[in-house]
Design a protein around this motif. Structure first.
Motif, PDB file in Angstrom:
ATOM      1  N   GLY A  14      37.626  49.882  33.041  1.00 27.82           N
ATOM      2  CA  GLY A  14      38.586  50.670  32.282  1.00 27.82           C
ATOM      3  C   GLY A  14      39.683  49.788  31.712  1.00 27.82           C
ATOM      4  O   GLY A  14      40.048  48.776  32.316  1.00 27.82           O
ATOM      5  N   PRO A  15      40.228  50.164  30.552  1.00 29.77           N
ATOM      6  CA  PRO A  15      41.200  49.302  29.876  1.00 29.77           C
ATOM      7  C   PRO A  15      42.501  49.096  30.625  1.00 29.77           C
ATOM      8  O   PRO A  15      43.082  48.004  30.568  1.00 29.77           O
ATOM      9  CB  PRO A  15      41.425  50.003  28.531  1.00 29.77           C
ATOM     10  CG  PRO A  15      40.963  51.407  28.725  1.00 29.77           C
ATOM     11  CD  PRO A  15      39.881  51.348  29.743  1.00 29.77           C
ATOM     12  N   VAL A  16      42.983  50.098  31.334  1.00 31.03           N
ATOM     13  CA  VAL A  16      44.269  49.941  32.024  1.00 31.03           C
ATOM     14  C   VAL A  16      44.132  48.976  33.199  1.00 31.03           C
ATOM     15  O   VAL A  16      44.930  48.049  33.359  1.00 31.03           O
ATOM     16  CB  VAL A  16      44.809  51.308  32.495  1.00 31.03           C
ATOM     17  CG1 VAL A  16      46.045  51.120  33.369  1.00 31.03           C
ATOM     18  CG2 VAL A  16      45.157  52.183  31.289  1.00 31.03           C
ATOM     19  N   ARG A  17      43.097  49.179  34.021  1.00 33.82           N
ATOM     20  CA  ARG A  17      42.891  48.274  35.150  1.00 33.82           C
ATOM     21  C   ARG A  17      42.593  46.854  34.657  1.00 33.82           C
ATOM     22  O   ARG A  17      43.082  45.871  35.225  1.00 33.82           O
ATOM     23  CB  ARG A  17      41.765  48.777  36.045  1.00 33.82           C
ATOM     24  CG  ARG A  17      41.513  47.866  37.249  1.00 33.82           C
ATOM     25  CD  ARG A  17      40.477  48.435  38.193  1.00 33.82           C
ATOM     26  NE  ARG A  17      41.043  49.457  39.051  1.00 33.82           N
ATOM     27  CZ  ARG A  17      40.623  50.719  39.103  1.00 33.82           C
ATOM     28  NH1 ARG A  17      39.647  51.126  38.313  1.00 33.82           N
ATOM     29  NH2 ARG A  17      41.190  51.582  39.918  1.00 33.82           N
ATOM     30  N   ALA A  18      41.789  46.742  33.597  1.00 34.72           N
ATOM     31  CA  ALA A  18      41.492  45.417  33.051  1.00 34.72           C
ATOM     32  C   ALA A  18      42.771  44.716  32.600  1.00 34.72           C
ATOM     33  O   ALA A  18      42.979  43.523  32.871  1.00 34.72           O
ATOM     34  CB  ALA A  18      40.521  45.546  31.874  1.00 34.72           C
ATOM     35  N   GLN A  19      43.636  45.460  31.941  1.00 34.24           N
ATOM     36  CA  GLN A  19      44.914  44.900  31.482  1.00 34.24           C
ATOM     37  C   GLN A  19      45.735  44.406  32.655  1.00 34.24           C
ATOM     38  O   GLN A  19      46.329  43.316  32.608  1.00 34.24           O
ATOM     39  CB  GLN A  19      45.663  45.983  30.713  1.00 34.24           C
ATOM     40  CG  GLN A  19      47.037  45.613  30.226  1.00 34.24           C
ATOM     41  CD  GLN A  19      47.662  46.750  29.426  1.00 34.24           C
ATOM     42  OE1 GLN A  19      47.201  47.075  28.334  1.00 34.24           O
ATOM     43  NE2 GLN A  19      48.685  47.379  29.992  1.00 34.24           N
ATOM     44  N   GLN A  20      45.758  45.177  33.725  1.00 31.84           N
ATOM     45  CA  GLN A  20      46.532  44.786  34.903  1.00 31.84           C
ATOM     46  C   GLN A  20      45.961  43.518  35.530  1.00 31.84           C
ATOM     47  O   GLN A  20      46.714  42.596  35.876  1.00 31.84           O
ATOM     48  CB  GLN A  20      46.542  45.936  35.921  1.00 31.84           C
ATOM     49  CG  GLN A  20      47.305  47.160  35.444  1.00 31.84           C
ATOM     50  CD  GLN A  20      47.081  48.378  36.328  1.00 31.84           C
ATOM     51  OE1 GLN A  20      46.235  48.369  37.234  1.00 31.84           O
ATOM     52  NE2 GLN A  20      47.826  49.441  36.068  1.00 31.84           N
ATOM     53  N   TRP A  21      44.642  43.474  35.687  1.00 32.95           N
ATOM     54  CA  TRP A  21      44.020  42.290  36.286  1.00 32.95           C
ATOM     55  C   TRP A  21      44.271  41.052  35.425  1.00 32.95           C
ATOM     56  O   TRP A  21      44.525  39.964  35.946  1.00 32.95           O
ATOM     57  CB  TRP A  21      42.516  42.513  36.446  1.00 32.95           C
ATOM     58  CG  TRP A  21      42.136  43.481  37.528  1.00 32.95           C
ATOM     59  CD1 TRP A  21      42.974  44.293  38.240  1.00 32.95           C
ATOM     60  CD2 TRP A  21      40.824  43.745  38.026  1.00 32.95           C
ATOM     61  NE1 TRP A  21      42.272  45.052  39.137  1.00 32.95           N
ATOM     62  CE2 TRP A  21      40.947  44.745  39.028  1.00 32.95           C
ATOM     63  CE3 TRP A  21      39.566  43.265  37.719  1.00 32.95           C
ATOM     64  CZ2 TRP A  21      39.835  45.238  39.728  1.00 32.95           C
ATOM     65  CZ3 TRP A  21      38.456  43.755  38.406  1.00 32.95           C
ATOM     66  CH2 TRP A  21      38.600  44.725  39.402  1.00 32.95           C
ATOM     67  N   LEU A  22      44.202  41.223  34.115  1.00 33.89           N
ATOM     68  CA  LEU A  22      44.416  40.090  33.220  1.00 33.89           C
ATOM     69  C   LEU A  22      45.869  39.624  33.234  1.00 33.89           C
ATOM     70  O   LEU A  22      46.156  38.429  33.148  1.00 33.89           O
ATOM     71  CB  LEU A  22      43.984  40.465  31.799  1.00 33.89           C
ATOM     72  CG  LEU A  22      42.477  40.553  31.581  1.00 33.89           C
ATOM     73  CD1 LEU A  22      42.159  41.344  30.322  1.00 33.89           C
ATOM     74  CD2 LEU A  22      41.848  39.167  31.515  1.00 33.89           C
ATOM     75  N   MET A  23      46.802  40.557  33.339  1.00 33.92           N
ATOM     76  CA  MET A  23      48.211  40.186  33.350  1.00 33.92           C
ATOM     77  C   MET A  23      48.621  39.499  34.654  1.00 33.92           C
ATOM     78  O   MET A  23      49.368  38.520  34.647  1.00 33.92           O
ATOM     79  CB  MET A  23      49.086  41.423  33.146  1.00 33.92           C
ATOM     80  CG  MET A  23      49.100  41.950  31.721  1.00 33.92           C
ATOM     81  SD  MET A  23      50.204  43.395  31.588  1.00 33.92           S
ATOM     82  CE  MET A  23      50.182  43.653  29.811  1.00 33.92           C
ATOM     83  N   LEU A  24      48.124  39.991  35.784  1.00 29.39           N
ATOM     84  CA  LEU A  24      48.575  39.491  37.077  1.00 29.39           C
ATOM     85  C   LEU A  24      47.810  38.260  37.547  1.00 29.39           C
ATOM     86  O   LEU A  24      48.332  37.467  38.334  1.00 29.39           O
ATOM     87  CB  LEU A  24      48.466  40.599  38.135  1.00 29.39           C
ATOM     88  CG  LEU A  24      49.372  41.813  37.902  1.00 29.39           C
ATOM     89  CD1 LEU A  24      49.120  42.882  38.954  1.00 29.39           C
ATOM     90  CD2 LEU A  24      50.834  41.398  37.902  1.00 29.39           C
ATOM     91  N   SER A  25      46.555  38.113  37.111  1.00 27.95           N
ATOM     92  CA  SER A  25      45.722  36.966  37.504  1.00 27.95           C
ATOM     93  C   SER A  25      45.529  36.845  39.010  1.00 27.95           C
ATOM     94  O   SER A  25      45.306  35.751  39.528  1.00 27.95           O
ATOM     95  CB  SER A  25      46.309  35.655  36.965  1.00 27.95           C
ATOM     96  OG  SER A  25      46.221  35.605  35.563  1.00 27.95           O
ATOM     97  N   ASP A  26      45.641  37.954  39.734  1.00 27.76           N
ATOM     98  CA  ASP A  26      45.384  37.924  41.173  1.00 27.76           C
ATOM     99  C   ASP A  26      43.880  37.846  41.432  1.00 27.76           C
ATOM    100  O   ASP A  26      43.083  38.403  40.669  1.00 27.76           O
ATOM    101  CB  ASP A  26      45.926  39.186  41.849  1.00 27.76           C
ATOM    102  CG  ASP A  26      47.442  39.246  41.849  1.00 27.76           C
ATOM    103  OD1 ASP A  26      48.071  38.172  41.778  1.00 27.76           O
ATOM    104  OD2 ASP A  26      47.987  40.368  41.909  1.00 27.76           O
ATOM    105  N   PRO A  27      43.453  37.188  42.502  1.00 30.02           N
ATOM    106  CA  PRO A  27      42.030  37.176  42.841  1.00 30.02           C
ATOM    107  C   PRO A  27      41.559  38.556  43.303  1.00 30.02           C
ATOM    108  O   PRO A  27      42.243  39.209  44.102  1.00 30.02           O
ATOM    109  CB  PRO A  27      41.933  36.138  43.962  1.00 30.02           C
ATOM    110  CG  PRO A  27      43.311  36.016  44.508  1.00 30.02           C
ATOM    111  CD  PRO A  27      44.253  36.344  43.411  1.00 30.02           C
ATOM    112  N   ILE A  28      40.431  38.987  42.785  1.00 28.67           N
ATOM    113  CA  ILE A  28      39.849  40.289  43.129  1.00 28.67           C
ATOM    114  C   ILE A  28      38.550  40.018  43.868  1.00 28.67           C
ATOM    115  O   ILE A  28      37.611  39.450  43.292  1.00 28.67           O
ATOM    116  CB  ILE A  28      39.565  41.129  41.860  1.00 28.67           C
ATOM    117  CG1 ILE A  28      40.793  41.159  40.935  1.00 28.67           C
ATOM    118  CG2 ILE A  28      39.120  42.533  42.238  1.00 28.67           C
ATOM    119  CD1 ILE A  28      42.010  41.814  41.496  1.00 28.67           C
TER     120      ILE A  28
END
Length: 262
Positions: free
Chosen positions: A156-170
Motif C-alpha cells: 500500500g502507498p502509505v505504508r510504502a511511503q513510511q518505510w521509504l522515509m524512515l529506512s528502518d529494517p523490516i
C-alpha cells in the motif's frame, strides 16, 4: 550458466535463471554489474522460458547500489545514476512484463535498488534472515529500480511511503504479515522451495499465465467494460488452444494435465 561481472544467467528445462553473484560485496550493483544484469535479462527473455527465477548468492540478496562507486563518482554522481538506470529500468520493465511468471527468491537482506529487485516478482519467497531496509532517505537519495512502485503495490502507498522515509529494517515476518513477500522459509529450505515453485510454473499452461498477468497487471487503470472485453478476447483465444483441450481431457480423466504452452 554465463557469468559476467557477478551476474550469472541461463535457461534450462524451460526455466530461466538469473543469479546475483557478488556475495563478497553483498551483491551490490556497480555500473558493470548493472550492465551485465541488463544483458542477462535480455538473453534469458530471448529464449522464451516458461518461468524465470531471480535470486542471489551468499547471505545477502542485494545491498543496492555500490556506495564505494557513488563516493568515487563525486560530483559525477547524477551522471552515474543516469548511466546505470538508462539501461536497467527498461530491462526491468521487460522482465516484469514478460509473459513468463517471475519468481524471486530473496535469500537475505535487501536494500536500496535491491528492494525493487526483491519485490518485482509475481511470487516473492523469502529466507527467514531476509529483511528490507530501503536506505535511500538515510543518505539523502530517492528510490530507483522500481522500489517505490513494487513496495507500494504490495504493502500500500502509505505504508510504502513510511518505510521509504524512515529506512528502518523490516524483518521477514513483518514483510510476510504486510504482504511484501508471499512466503518465508528457513534459510536452508528457500532454494528447494523456490525451485519447486518455478518448476511447477514452467510445467503449467504458460499462455494462460501470460493472459492472467496481462489482466491483473493492468486492472487498476482499466475501465470495467474494457476489462470484460479483454477477458472475453483472451478466453476465446485460450478456448481454442491445445492446452485447453488437454486441460479439459485431463480433468475428465482425473489425471494431471500435460501442458505444452500452446
Amino acid at each position: 550458466m554465463d557469468t559476467v561481472e557477478g551476474i550469472a544467467w541461463g535457461v534450462r528445462d524451460d526455466i530461466g535463471r538469473i543469479v546475483l553473484k557478488r556475495p563478497g560485496s553483498a551483491n551490490a550493483l556497480t555500473s558493470p554489474s548493472a550492465r551485465a544484469l541488463v544483458r542477462a535479462i535480455d538473453e534469458v527473455l530471448e529464449q522464451k522460458p516458461r518461468a524465470i527465477l531471480l535470486t542471489g548468492e551468499g547471505k545477502t540478496f542485494c545491498a543496492g547500489g555500490d556506495i564505494d562507486e557513488f563516493v568515487a563518482a563525486g560530483e559525477r554522481l547524477p551522471e552515474l545514476v543516469n548511466e546505470i538506470l538508462d539501461g536497467l529500468h527498461p530491462a526491468l520493465l521487460r522482465l516484469v512484463t514478460s509473459p513468463a511468471p517471475l519468481v524471486v527468491a530473496v535469500n537475505g537482506p535487501a536494500g536500496g535498488a535491491g528492494v525493487g529487485l526483491a519485490l518485482c516478482g509475481d511470487f516473492v519467497l523469502a529466507a527467514e534472515s531476509m529483511k528490507l531496509r530501503t536506505g535511500y532517505a538515510a543518505i539523502g537519495l530517492s528510490p530507483d529500480a522500481g522500489a517505490s512502485y513494487f513496495l507500494s503495490r504490495r504493502v500500500g502507498p502509505v505504508r510504502a511511503q513510511q518505510w521509504l522515509m524512515l529506512s528502518d529494517p523490516i524483518d521477514s515476518q513483518r514483510c510476510l504479515a504486510t504482504g511484501a513477500v508471499d512466503a518465508v522459509y528457513p534459510d536452508a529450505e528457500l532454494a528447494a522451495a523456490s525451485e519447486a515453485l518455478v518448476a511447477r510454473l514452467a510445467a503449467g499452461a504458460s499462455a494462460t499465465f501470460a493472459g492472467i498477468k496481462a489482466l491483473c497487471g493492468g486492472a487498476p487503470g482499466r475501465l470495467i467494460e474494457e476489462h470484460f472485453a479483454m477477458e472475453q478476447r483472451l478466453l476465446h483465444e485460450r478456448a481454442g488452444s491445445a492446452d485447453a483441450r488437454e486441460g479439459v481431457a485431463a480433468f475428465v480423466a482425473k489425471r494431471a494435465p500435460r501442458f505444452t504452452g500452446r
